[in-house]
Scaffold this active site. Structure first.
Site, short mmCIF file in Angstrom:
data_model
loop_
_atom_site.label_atom_id
_atom_site.label_comp_id
_atom_site.label_asym_id
_atom_site.label_seq_id
_atom_site.Cartn_x
_atom_site.Cartn_y
_atom_site.Cartn_z
CB CYS A 276 -0.91 -0.02 1.23
SG CYS A 276 -1.78 1.51 1.57
CB CYS B 172 0.31 1.83 4.21
SG CYS B 172 -1.42 1.31 4.03
#
Length: 105
Positions: free
Chosen positions: A28, A31
């Site tokens: 991600c 993230c």
């Protein structure tokens, strides 16, 4: 930040201490953007235990808790859900801190 190892650990932590679960995944990109700011956030909000939850390892838990976007945050105090900051959008340090500031302690 500690890393969640079992679903049982999730339920134990949620029931027994002020905790913020950060749902994330290695792939991600949003993230990864917030990873460098998390130590400062953890330091500023030391009343909470912060736990990283790998979405790919705990997909059933994500479904159970309606976590469909990452990065997302789910907080518990006194055994109850205290708040959630759940979306697929990139989150800024200011947004995360505002979320945490408004949680009941």
């Amino acid at each position: 930040m500690r890393t969640l190892t079992t679903t049982e650990e999730f339920h134990e932590l949620a029931a027994n201490k002020p905790v913020v679960f950060m749902f994330t995944a290695g792939w991600c990109p949003d993230c990864r953007v917030i990873d460098p700011i998390m130590p400062d956030i953890e330091s500023s909000f030391s009343d909470f235990t912060f736990v990283s939850v790998d979405r790919d390892n705990f997909i059933d838990l994500c479904i159970e808790k309606d976590i469909y976007g990452i990065p997302s945050f789910l907080a518990y105090t006194n055994g109850n859900e205290a708040g959630r900051f759940v979306s697929k959008d990139r989150k800024t340090q200011e947004e995360i801190e505002a979320f945490l500031t408004n949680l009941p302690k």
